[in-house]
Design a protein around this motif. Sequence first.
Motif, PDB file in Angstrom:
ATOM      1  N   GLU A   3       0.814  -1.218   0.000  1.00 28.48           N
ATOM      2  CA  GLU A   3       0.000   0.000   0.000  1.00 28.48           C
ATOM      3  C   GLU A   3       0.846   1.265   0.000  1.00 28.48           C
ATOM      4  OE1 GLU A   3      -2.521  -0.312   3.387  1.00 28.48           O
ATOM      5  OE2 GLU A   3      -3.902  -1.740   2.442  1.00 28.48           O
ATOM      6  N   THR A   4       1.962   1.253   0.720  1.00 27.07           N
ATOM      7  CA  THR A   4       2.758   2.477   0.890  1.00 27.07           C
ATOM      8  C   THR A   4       3.955   2.561  -0.045  1.00 27.07           C
ATOM      9  OG1 THR A   4       4.170   1.504   2.610  1.00 27.07           O
ATOM     10  CG2 THR A   4       2.108   2.565   3.333  1.00 27.07           C
ATOM     11  N   GLY A   5       4.420   1.411  -0.557  1.00 24.51           N
ATOM     12  CA  GLY A   5       5.626   1.413  -1.384  1.00 24.51           C
ATOM     13  C   GLY A   5       6.897   1.535  -0.569  1.00 24.51           C
ATOM     14  N   GLU A   6       6.788   1.294   0.749  1.00 29.07           N
ATOM     15  CA  GLU A   6       7.957   1.396   1.630  1.00 29.07           C
ATOM     16  C   GLU A   6       8.202   0.056   2.330  1.00 29.07           C
ATOM     17  OE1 GLU A   6       9.539   3.929   1.095  1.00 29.07           O
ATOM     18  OE2 GLU A   6       8.075   5.431   0.481  1.00 29.07           O
ATOM     19  N   THR A   7       9.367  -0.062   2.960  1.00 25.38           N
ATOM     20  CA  THR A   7       9.727  -1.284   3.681  1.00 25.38           C
ATOM     21  C   THR A   7       8.993  -1.325   5.019  1.00 25.38           C
ATOM     22  OG1 THR A   7      11.912  -1.366   2.651  1.00 25.38           O
ATOM     23  CG2 THR A   7      11.632  -2.575   4.704  1.00 25.38           C
ATOM     24  N   ALA A   8       8.236  -2.388   5.237  1.00 20.49           N
ATOM     25  CA  ALA A   8       7.495  -2.562   6.489  1.00 20.49           C
ATOM     26  C   ALA A   8       8.181  -3.650   7.300  1.00 20.49           C
ATOM     27  CB  ALA A   8       6.044  -2.945   6.203  1.00 20.49           C
ATOM     28  N   ALA A   9       8.306  -3.430   8.612  1.00 17.72           N
ATOM     29  CA  ALA A   9       9.051  -4.389   9.430  1.00 17.72           C
ATOM     30  C   ALA A   9       8.508  -4.449  10.848  1.00 17.72           C
ATOM     31  CB  ALA A   9      10.527  -4.028   9.457  1.00 17.72           C
ATOM     32  N   LEU A  10       8.828  -5.550  11.508  1.00 13.19           N
ATOM     33  CA  LEU A  10       8.583  -5.719  12.937  1.00 13.19           C
ATOM     34  C   LEU A  10       9.940  -5.777  13.612  1.00 13.19           C
ATOM     35  CD1 LEU A  10       6.629  -6.376  15.350  1.00 13.19           C
ATOM     36  CD2 LEU A  10       7.090  -8.788  14.851  1.00 13.19           C
ATOM     37  N   LEU A  11      10.197  -4.867  14.536  1.00 15.85           N
ATOM     38  CA  LEU A  11      11.457  -4.831  15.280  1.00 15.85           C
ATOM     39  C   LEU A  11      11.228  -5.337  16.692  1.00 15.85           C
ATOM     40  CD1 LEU A  11      12.875  -1.313  14.287  1.00 15.85           C
ATOM     41  CD2 LEU A  11      13.020  -3.474  13.034  1.00 15.85           C
ATOM     42  N   GLU A  12      12.262  -5.968  17.252  1.00 15.42           N
ATOM     43  CA  GLU A  12      12.236  -6.439  18.634  1.00 15.42           C
ATOM     44  C   GLU A  12      13.474  -5.945  19.365  1.00 15.42           C
ATOM     45  OE1 GLU A  12       9.827 -10.702  18.559  1.00 15.42           O
ATOM     46  OE2 GLU A  12      11.984 -10.672  18.919  1.00 15.42           O
ATOM     47  N   ASN A  13      13.296  -5.664  20.651  1.00 14.91           N
ATOM     48  CA  ASN A  13      14.416  -5.257  21.502  1.00 14.91           C
ATOM     49  C   ASN A  13      14.906  -6.454  22.308  1.00 14.91           C
ATOM     50  OD1 ASN A  13      14.736  -3.476  24.590  1.00 14.91           O
ATOM     51  ND2 ASN A  13      16.289  -3.743  23.042  1.00 14.91           N
ATOM     52  N   HIS A  14      16.211  -6.735  22.202  1.00 17.26           N
ATOM     53  CA  HIS A  14      16.833  -7.809  22.979  1.00 17.26           C
ATOM     54  C   HIS A  14      18.032  -7.218  23.715  1.00 17.26           C
ATOM     55  CE1 HIS A  14      14.375 -10.941  21.144  1.00 17.26           C
ATOM     56  NE2 HIS A  14      14.564 -10.331  19.997  1.00 17.26           N
ATOM     57  N   GLY A  15      17.807  -6.790  24.953  1.00 19.32           N
ATOM     58  CA  GLY A  15      18.883  -6.177  25.724  1.00 19.32           C
ATOM     59  C   GLY A  15      19.325  -4.874  25.068  1.00 19.32           C
ATOM     60  N   GLY A  16      20.600  -4.808  24.718  1.00 21.77           N
ATOM     61  CA  GLY A  16      21.142  -3.610  24.090  1.00 21.77           C
ATOM     62  C   GLY A  16      21.066  -3.632  22.583  1.00 21.77           C
ATOM     63  N   LEU A  17      20.364  -4.608  22.016  1.00 23.33           N
ATOM     64  CA  LEU A  17      20.278  -4.738  20.563  1.00 23.33           C
ATOM     65  C   LEU A  17      18.836  -4.664  20.092  1.00 23.33           C
ATOM     66  CD1 LEU A  17      22.789  -7.659  19.815  1.00 23.33           C
ATOM     67  CD2 LEU A  17      23.137  -5.222  19.380  1.00 23.33           C
ATOM     68  N   VAL A  18      18.681  -4.166  18.873  1.00 25.94           N
ATOM     69  CA  VAL A  18      17.400  -4.200  18.179  1.00 25.94           C
ATOM     70  C   VAL A  18      17.558  -5.172  17.021  1.00 25.94           C
ATOM     71  CG1 VAL A  18      15.700  -2.885  16.872  1.00 25.94           C
ATOM     72  CG2 VAL A  18      16.922  -1.807  18.770  1.00 25.94           C
ATOM     73  N   GLU A  19      16.562  -6.047  16.843  1.00 24.79           N
ATOM     74  CA  GLU A  19      16.611  -7.017  15.750  1.00 24.79           C
ATOM     75  C   GLU A  19      15.402  -6.855  14.850  1.00 24.79           C
ATOM     76  OE1 GLU A  19      16.676 -11.841  14.857  1.00 24.79           O
ATOM     77  OE2 GLU A  19      16.798 -11.104  16.911  1.00 24.79           O
ATOM     78  N   CYS A  20      15.630  -6.924  13.547  1.00 25.46           N
ATOM     79  CA  CYS A  20      14.535  -6.980  12.590  1.00 25.46           C
ATOM     80  C   CYS A  20      13.992  -8.403  12.623  1.00 25.46           C
ATOM     81  CB  CYS A  20      15.013  -6.609  11.190  1.00 25.46           C
ATOM     82  SG  CYS A  20      13.735  -6.831   9.939  1.00 25.46           S
ATOM     83  N   ARG A  21      12.785  -8.568  13.105  1.00 29.10           N
ATOM     84  CA  ARG A  21      12.200  -9.900  13.249  1.00 29.10           C
ATOM     85  C   ARG A  21      11.514 -10.341  11.955  1.00 29.10           C
ATOM     86  NH1 ARG A  21       9.593 -12.916  17.206  1.00 29.10           N
ATOM     87  NH2 ARG A  21       8.992 -14.868  16.191  1.00 29.10           N
ATOM     88  N   LEU A  22      10.668  -9.470  11.405  1.00 27.10           N
ATOM     89  CA  LEU A  22       9.946  -9.758  10.168  1.00 27.10           C
ATOM     90  C   LEU A  22      10.037  -8.534   9.262  1.00 27.10           C
ATOM     91  CD1 LEU A  22       6.680 -11.247  11.752  1.00 27.10           C
ATOM     92  CD2 LEU A  22       8.566 -12.565  10.733  1.00 27.10           C
ATOM     93  N   VAL A  23       9.964  -8.750   7.945  1.00 26.17           N
ATOM     94  CA  VAL A  23      10.052  -7.623   7.015  1.00 26.17           C
ATOM     95  C   VAL A  23       9.299  -7.941   5.733  1.00 26.17           C
ATOM     96  CG1 VAL A  23      12.203  -8.391   5.912  1.00 26.17           C
ATOM     97  CG2 VAL A  23      11.650  -5.956   5.985  1.00 26.17           C
ATOM     98  N   ALA A  24       8.782  -6.898   5.099  1.00 29.34           N
ATOM     99  CA  ALA A  24       8.168  -6.989   3.774  1.00 29.34           C
ATOM    100  C   ALA A  24       8.758  -5.866   2.934  1.00 29.34           C
ATOM    101  CB  ALA A  24       6.656  -6.867   3.864  1.00 29.34           C
ATOM    102  N   LEU A  25       9.372  -6.219   1.811  1.00 30.62           N
ATOM    103  CA  LEU A  25      10.003  -5.233   0.942  1.00 30.62           C
ATOM    104  C   LEU A  25       9.042  -4.821  -0.168  1.00 30.62           C
ATOM    105  CD1 LEU A  25      13.552  -6.856   0.598  1.00 30.62           C
ATOM    106  CD2 LEU A  25      12.893  -4.940   2.068  1.00 30.62           C
ATOM    107  N   PRO A  26       9.010  -3.528  -0.500  1.00 30.85           N
ATOM    108  CA  PRO A  26       8.130  -3.063  -1.576  1.00 30.85           C
ATOM    109  C   PRO A  26       8.736  -3.362  -2.942  1.00 30.85           C
ATOM    110  CG  PRO A  26       9.411  -1.239  -0.756  1.00 30.85           C
ATOM    111  CD  PRO A  26       9.774  -2.425   0.108  1.00 30.85           C
ATOM    112  N   ASP A  27       7.895  -3.308  -3.960  1.00 28.76           N
ATOM    113  CA  ASP A  27       8.351  -3.491  -5.334  1.00 28.76           C
ATOM    114  C   ASP A  27       8.801  -2.139  -5.872  1.00 28.76           C
ATOM    115  OD1 ASP A  27       8.933  -4.489  -7.804  1.00 28.76           O
ATOM    116  OD2 ASP A  27       6.840  -4.596  -8.481  1.00 28.76           O
TER     117      ASP A  27
END
Length: 200
Positions: free
Chosen positions: A96-120
Motif C-alpha cells: 500500500e505504501t511502497g515502503e519497507t514494512a518491518a517488525l522490530l524487537e528489543n533484545h537487551g542492548g540490541l534491536v533485531e529486525c524480526r519480520l520484514v516486507a520489501l516493496p516493489d
Amino acid sequence: MAQDRVEAVERALTVLEAFDVDQETFTLAELAQATGYYKSTLLRLLGSLARFDYVQRSRDGRWSLGSAPLRLARRHPPSRHLTTRVQPLLDRLAAETGETAALLENHGGLVECRLVALPDAALRHELRPGSQWPLAASEDPRPELPGGDMLLQALPCVPGEPRRWLTLSGPASRLDRNSEAALRAARDELTAVSEVEAMA
C-alpha cells in the motif's frame, strides 16, 4: 532419576542459566563465580557451546548468548503465532505504501529486525530478518539511515516478551502523513486482534 543424568550436559545447561539475568556480557571470572566451576572447566564448556552458537565471545574476551537460543525460542508456538498474524499485515502495508514494512524487537542492548516486507520499488530500504544494531541510549530503536527515515509505532508490551515496534522505512522524501496514517492503522489493527485473542 540418577541414571538419567548426563553430568556434562547439566554443566553446560548450568552455564547457560547463568546468562538469565539483566547483565548481557560476562568475563570468565564472573561466569566462574556464577556457576561455581573452575575456569578451565568453563572454557571447555563454553568452547562447545560456542561451536553451536549458544554463546559468543567478543574481541575483549567477554561472553554473551549466541543466536541459537533465540532461534529455538522462535519455534515456540506463541512465536510462530506472531509470525502468522504479523507477516500478512506487513506484506499489505509494504504494497500500500511502497515502503519497507518491518517488525522490530528489543533484545537487551540490541534491536533485531524480526519480520520484514520489501516493496516493489527500485529505491527502498534493504532490511532483512535477523539484521541487528545497537539500541540507542535514548532507547530509540531506529537505525541510522543516511538519506532515509523510519517511522515507528510501539506495540503494547506483553509481560515476558520483548518490546516490539511496527515500522515503515524508506527515502525521507517519500515518508509523509499518509505513511504515518497507514502505519498507525496497521498498529491499531494488530492491537485489536491481540485483544480479541486475549479474551478468547
